[in-house]
Design a protein around this motif. Sequence first.
Motif, PDB file in Angstrom:
ATOM      1  N   VAL A 125       0.861  -1.190   0.000  1.00  0.00           N
ATOM      2  CA  VAL A 125       0.000   0.000   0.000  1.00  0.00           C
ATOM      3  C   VAL A 125       0.899   1.242   0.000  1.00  0.00           C
ATOM      4  O   VAL A 125       2.052   1.172   0.441  1.00  0.00           O
ATOM      5  CB  VAL A 125      -0.942   0.021   1.213  1.00  0.00           C
ATOM      6  N   PRO A 126       0.389   2.384  -0.482  1.00  0.00           N
ATOM      7  CA  PRO A 126       1.221   3.587  -0.562  1.00  0.00           C
ATOM      8  C   PRO A 126       1.841   4.011   0.772  1.00  0.00           C
ATOM      9  O   PRO A 126       2.944   4.567   0.789  1.00  0.00           O
ATOM     10  CB  PRO A 126       0.255   4.639  -1.100  1.00  0.00           C
ATOM     11  N   SER A 127       1.174   3.718   1.886  1.00  0.00           N
ATOM     12  CA  SER A 127       1.729   4.103   3.191  1.00  0.00           C
ATOM     13  C   SER A 127       2.979   3.291   3.553  1.00  0.00           C
ATOM     14  O   SER A 127       3.662   3.617   4.536  1.00  0.00           O
ATOM     15  CB  SER A 127       0.678   3.939   4.291  1.00  0.00           C
ATOM     16  N   GLN A 128       3.276   2.277   2.782  1.00  0.00           N
ATOM     17  CA  GLN A 128       4.496   1.503   3.002  1.00  0.00           C
ATOM     18  C   GLN A 128       5.685   2.069   2.218  1.00  0.00           C
ATOM     19  O   GLN A 128       6.787   1.516   2.260  1.00  0.00           O
ATOM     20  CB  GLN A 128       4.277   0.033   2.652  1.00  0.00           C
ATOM     21  N   THR A 129       5.452   3.184   1.543  1.00  0.00           N
ATOM     22  CA  THR A 129       6.564   3.910   0.933  1.00  0.00           C
ATOM     23  C   THR A 129       7.490   4.396   2.043  1.00  0.00           C
ATOM     24  O   THR A 129       7.053   5.114   2.953  1.00  0.00           O
ATOM     25  CB  THR A 129       6.048   5.108   0.133  1.00  0.00           C
ATOM     26  N   SER A 130       8.748   3.991   1.976  1.00  0.00           N
ATOM     27  CA  SER A 130       9.667   4.292   3.061  1.00  0.00           C
ATOM     28  C   SER A 130      11.063   3.819   2.667  1.00  0.00           C
ATOM     29  O   SER A 130      11.271   3.281   1.581  1.00  0.00           O
ATOM     30  CB  SER A 130       9.213   3.560   4.342  1.00  0.00           C
ATOM     31  N   VAL A 131      12.004   4.054   3.583  1.00  0.00           N
ATOM     32  CA  VAL A 131      13.334   3.462   3.459  1.00  0.00           C
ATOM     33  C   VAL A 131      13.420   2.358   4.503  1.00  0.00           C
ATOM     34  O   VAL A 131      13.149   2.594   5.684  1.00  0.00           O
ATOM     35  CB  VAL A 131      14.454   4.491   3.670  1.00  0.00           C
ATOM     36  N   TYR A 132      13.787   1.168   4.067  1.00  0.00           N
ATOM     37  CA  TYR A 132      13.812   0.008   4.950  1.00  0.00           C
ATOM     38  C   TYR A 132      15.254  -0.387   5.251  1.00  0.00           C
ATOM     39  O   TYR A 132      16.074  -0.547   4.347  1.00  0.00           O
ATOM     40  CB  TYR A 132      13.071  -1.162   4.301  1.00  0.00           C
ATOM     41  N   PHE A 133      15.532  -0.528   6.543  1.00  0.00           N
ATOM     42  CA  PHE A 133      16.866  -0.924   6.981  1.00  0.00           C
ATOM     43  C   PHE A 133      16.798  -2.242   7.724  1.00  0.00           C
ATOM     44  O   PHE A 133      15.965  -2.443   8.602  1.00  0.00           O
ATOM     45  CB  PHE A 133      17.477   0.130   7.908  1.00  0.00           C
ATOM     46  N   CYS A 134      17.732  -3.117   7.371  1.00  0.00           N
ATOM     47  CA  CYS A 134      17.941  -4.357   8.090  1.00  0.00           C
ATOM     48  C   CYS A 134      19.139  -4.154   9.024  1.00  0.00           C
ATOM     49  O   CYS A 134      20.073  -3.399   8.694  1.00  0.00           O
ATOM     50  CB  CYS A 134      18.228  -5.479   7.093  1.00  0.00           C
ATOM     51  N   ALA A 135      19.119  -4.783  10.179  1.00  0.00           N
ATOM     52  CA  ALA A 135      20.218  -4.665  11.127  1.00  0.00           C
ATOM     53  C   ALA A 135      20.424  -6.001  11.827  1.00  0.00           C
ATOM     54  O   ALA A 135      19.550  -6.870  11.807  1.00  0.00           O
ATOM     55  CB  ALA A 135      19.925  -3.574  12.164  1.00  0.00           C
ATOM     56  N   SER A 136      21.593  -6.147  12.459  1.00  0.00           N
ATOM     57  CA  SER A 136      21.860  -7.355  13.229  1.00  0.00           C
ATOM     58  C   SER A 136      22.661  -7.004  14.470  1.00  0.00           C
ATOM     59  O   SER A 136      23.302  -5.945  14.537  1.00  0.00           O
ATOM     60  CB  SER A 136      22.632  -8.380  12.386  1.00  0.00           C
ATOM     61  N   SER A 137      22.598  -7.880  15.464  1.00  0.00           N
ATOM     62  CA  SER A 137      23.387  -7.691  16.678  1.00  0.00           C
ATOM     63  C   SER A 137      23.720  -9.054  17.255  1.00  0.00           C
ATOM     64  O   SER A 137      23.061 -10.051  16.959  1.00  0.00           O
ATOM     65  CB  SER A 137      22.633  -6.843  17.710  1.00  0.00           C
ATOM     66  N   GLU A 138      24.737  -9.076  18.116  1.00  0.00           N
ATOM     67  CA  GLU A 138      25.124 -10.346  18.731  1.00  0.00           C
ATOM     68  C   GLU A 138      23.999 -10.897  19.590  1.00  0.00           C
ATOM     69  O   GLU A 138      23.804 -12.090  19.685  1.00  0.00           O
ATOM     70  CB  GLU A 138      26.374 -10.141  19.600  1.00  0.00           C
ATOM     71  N   HIS A 139      23.325  -9.987  20.274  1.00  0.00           N
ATOM     72  CA  HIS A 139      22.199 -10.295  21.166  1.00  0.00           C
ATOM     73  C   HIS A 139      22.627 -11.025  22.421  1.00  0.00           C
ATOM     74  O   HIS A 139      23.051 -12.158  22.410  1.00  0.00           O
ATOM     75  CB  HIS A 139      21.114 -11.109  20.487  1.00  0.00           C
ATOM     76  N   GLY A 140      22.487 -10.305  23.501  1.00  0.00           N
ATOM     77  CA  GLY A 140      22.717 -10.896  24.801  1.00  0.00           C
ATOM     78  C   GLY A 140      22.129  -9.958  25.823  1.00  0.00           C
ATOM     79  O   GLY A 140      21.663  -8.877  25.487  1.00  0.00           O
ATOM     80  N   THR A 141      22.165 -10.312  27.064  1.00  0.00           N
ATOM     81  CA  THR A 141      21.585  -9.454  28.085  1.00  0.00           C
ATOM     82  C   THR A 141      22.608  -8.505  28.683  1.00  0.00           C
ATOM     83  O   THR A 141      22.272  -7.664  29.494  1.00  0.00           O
ATOM     84  CB  THR A 141      20.967 -10.300  29.208  1.00  0.00           C
TER      85      THR A 141
END
Lengths: 112, 116
Positions: free
Chosen positions: B82-98
């Motif tokens: 849909v037009p409202s999904q016009t955007s810039v999309y970024f993917c990211a990653s992290s090691e992930h821990g507490t």
Amino acid sequence: DQQVKQNSPSLSVQEGRISILNCDYTNSMFDYFLWYKKYPAEGPTFLISISSIKDKNEDGRFTVFLNKSAKHLSLHIVPSQPGDSAVYFCAARVRSGNKLVFGAGTILRVKS
Amino acid sequence: IAGITQAPTSQILAAGRRMTLRCTQDMRHNAMYWYRQDLGLGLRLIHYSNTAGTTGKGEVPDGYSVSRANTDDFPLTLASAVPSQTSVYFCASSEHGTTAGTETQYFGPGTRLLVL
């Protein structure tokens, strides 16, 4: 309701002077704060971070200050350089999690 | 490959069409994320995955789906754009821990999507 707020959409600073970018937050459960820098047509890159148990962290020209009682943090860049011109995002992590909440960003322009 | 790659770089899409944005990381990070960036709103989390085989909803998940079949890949699908999904999309990653420091996220270069 924005939990992380950057109230200044833009900031203009002369080369060599100090740049101060501000960030306010509302969630007391945030325990870690980060600053990211973003150039046009690129992804954000990590700049500097601070744990909630500290009030200052310094890395070269960049220093982040945290005032927990005021729920406020700031990024100082000294001296500012034209290459620092970018969008700066403040981000916060909810305690012991991994998801980040980002502010809307501040555009910094350093004039030579 | 070094870091995170995203494809395509940009896309113009007709409303109602299906689209999958691709994201691949070579850092063996456990966690991956999808954000959209819109003017005045910063980066908002769409979906995330803490480890291969698991996914979770972020702040703005409606209209999007993800899968995490392996550690390296985290595709984002718009089932019916849909037009409202016009955007810039970024993917990211992290090691992930507490522990502090493991949540530093590393971002890809972004995908610019225009839905007409």
